[in-house]
Write an enzyme that holds these catalytic residues in place. Structure first.
Site, PDB file in Angstrom:
ATOM      1  CG  ASN A   6      -1.814   1.157   1.338  1.00  0.00           C
ATOM      2  OD1 ASN A   6      -1.377   2.284   1.129  1.00  0.00           O
ATOM      3  ND2 ASN A   6      -3.072   0.928   1.666  1.00  0.00           N
ATOM      4  CG  HIS A   9       0.994   6.405   4.645  1.00  0.00           C
ATOM      5  ND1 HIS A   9       0.058   7.394   4.855  1.00  0.00           N
ATOM      6  CD2 HIS A   9       0.479   5.272   5.177  1.00  0.00           C
ATOM      7  CE1 HIS A   9      -0.977   6.882   5.516  1.00  0.00           C
ATOM      8  NE2 HIS A   9      -0.744   5.603   5.710  1.00  0.00           N
ATOM      9  NE  ARG A  17       7.873  21.444   2.599  1.00  0.00           N
ATOM     10  CZ  ARG A  17       9.175  21.689   2.738  1.00  0.00           C
ATOM     11  NH1 ARG A  17       9.948  21.760   1.692  1.00  0.00           N
ATOM     12  NH2 ARG A  17       9.689  21.841   3.927  1.00  0.00           N
ATOM     13  CG  HIS A  42      -8.069   4.256   0.830  1.00  0.00           C
ATOM     14  ND1 HIS A  42      -8.285   4.144   2.182  1.00  0.00           N
ATOM     15  CD2 HIS A  42      -9.280   4.606   0.304  1.00  0.00           C
ATOM     16  CE1 HIS A  42      -9.548   4.429   2.462  1.00  0.00           C
ATOM     17  NE2 HIS A  42     -10.170   4.718   1.336  1.00  0.00           N
ATOM     18  NE  ARG A  44      -9.432   8.545   3.920  1.00  0.00           N
ATOM     19  CZ  ARG A  44      -9.560   7.696   4.929  1.00  0.00           C
ATOM     20  NH1 ARG A  44      -8.685   6.745   5.121  1.00  0.00           N
ATOM     21  NH2 ARG A  44     -10.571   7.798   5.761  1.00  0.00           N
ATOM     22  NE  ARG A  48      -7.604  11.590   5.054  1.00  0.00           N
ATOM     23  CZ  ARG A  48      -8.098  10.994   6.147  1.00  0.00           C
ATOM     24  NH1 ARG A  48      -7.343  10.177   6.853  1.00  0.00           N
ATOM     25  NH2 ARG A  48      -9.332  11.214   6.522  1.00  0.00           N
ATOM     26  CD  GLU A  69      -6.989  -0.058   0.943  1.00  0.00           C
ATOM     27  OE1 GLU A  69      -7.176   1.004   1.559  1.00  0.00           O
ATOM     28  OE2 GLU A  69      -6.135  -0.873   1.266  1.00  0.00           O
ATOM     29  CB  THR A 100      -9.527   2.017   7.043  1.00  0.00           C
ATOM     30  OG1 THR A 100      -9.032   2.664   5.885  1.00  0.00           O
ATOM     31  CG2 THR A 100     -10.913   1.475   6.779  1.00  0.00           C
ATOM     32  CD  GLU A 150      -7.221  -6.023   2.941  1.00  0.00           C
ATOM     33  OE1 GLU A 150      -7.269  -5.945   1.698  1.00  0.00           O
ATOM     34  OE2 GLU A 150      -6.550  -5.249   3.652  1.00  0.00           O
ATOM     35  CG  HIS A 190      -5.560  -1.353   9.155  1.00  0.00           C
ATOM     36  ND1 HIS A 190      -5.087  -0.727  10.267  1.00  0.00           N
ATOM     37  CD2 HIS A 190      -6.084  -0.383   8.374  1.00  0.00           C
ATOM     38  CE1 HIS A 190      -5.338   0.564  10.172  1.00  0.00           C
ATOM     39  NE2 HIS A 190      -5.937   0.810   9.030  1.00  0.00           N
TER      40      HIS A 190
END
Ligand code: PXP
Length: 238
Positions: A6, A9, A17, A42, A44, A48, A69, A100, A150, A190
């Site tokens: 995933n 991040h 930035r 993901h 969203r 974000r 996701e 999540t 999952e 997760h």
């Protein structure tokens, strides 16, 4: 077991930035080169971290297995049907949450979820429902036509090394075995990290683990390719 990385991040860092670095697509490339079986992202509602062009680029330029996701919204369904990722993992989404927090409540709305996933399945997308390891959620998931669940490993991950670890682990093991009985394929994810991931080998027949935060965190110190390779060696270990 397979490993989906995933990369949300990487996008979190980029967006901090508002520039283009670090590149999400380059990160996905490194993960695949290091042996990851697929990339999870993901998208969203509030964008974000991952944004639309990330998922289009992963699917169209990288041509790797993309697990998208997404929340069960009209907007996301439209995007998924345009991108046609390898798989879609349907997750609950709450604007205020940091990540999540819980699984999707399929039990109280199996008909609605069934209707939501139908066009995705008809389009050839593998559909997975991200649920808590509870018997009623597993049986409801089996009614929807989704091929995968999952299992949310967040509670187990938080309990790891504490007095309630065995209780949380047992929930995962029982939910996985019940899901297999009902003909579902079972992924998990997760909060999994380099310490707790080996426990996943004690759950029979898990198909794929989706892991993000711990890999991207380690990558700061070791580089992303090493972080993925190290995780793969734990995931592939018999
Ligand atoms: N699986 C699902 C459905 C998730 O929502 C997340 C977090 O975005 C993950 C796996 C990965 O979790 P983590 O980043 O804690 O490894």
């Amino acid at each position: 077991m397979l490993l989906g990385v995933n990369i949300d991040h990487v996008a979190t860092l980029r967006n901090a930035r508002g520039e283009l670095e670090p590149s999400v697509i380059e990160a996905a490339q490194v993960c695949i080169k290091a042996g990851a079986n697929g990339i999870t992202a993901h998208l969203r509602e509030d964008r974000r971290h991952i944004v639309d062009y990330d998922v289009f680029a992963i699917k169209n330029d990288l041509k790797c297995k993309l697990n998208l996701e997404m929340a069960a919204t009209y907007e996301m369904k439209k995007i998924a049907l345009e991108i046609l990722p390898y798989s879609c993992c349907i997750v609950p989404e709450n604007r205020q949450e940091i990540t999540t927090e819980g699984g999707l409540d399929v039990y109280s709305q199996p008909g609605k979820i069934k209707e939501y996933v139908k066009p995705l399945i008809e389009a050839g997308i593998q559909v997975s429902l991200f649920i808590d390891p509870e018997r009623n959620q597993v049986s409801a998931a089996a009614e929807t036509g989704a091929q995968f669940i999952e299992l949310h490993t967040g509670a187990f991950s938080r309990a790891y090394g504490k007095s309630n670890e065995d209780i949380e682990f047992k929930k995962l093991k029982q939910a996985a075995s019940f899901a297999h009985l009902l003909g579902l394929k079972v992924n998990a994810g997760h909060g999994l990290n380099y310490q707790n991931v080996s426990k996943m080998h004690d759950i029979d027949g898990l198909y794929e683990l989706n892991i993000g935060h711990s890999i991207i965190s380690r990558a700061i110190f070791t580089g992303l390719d090493c972080a993925v390779s190290e995780m793969l060696s734990l995931v592939n270990k018999n």
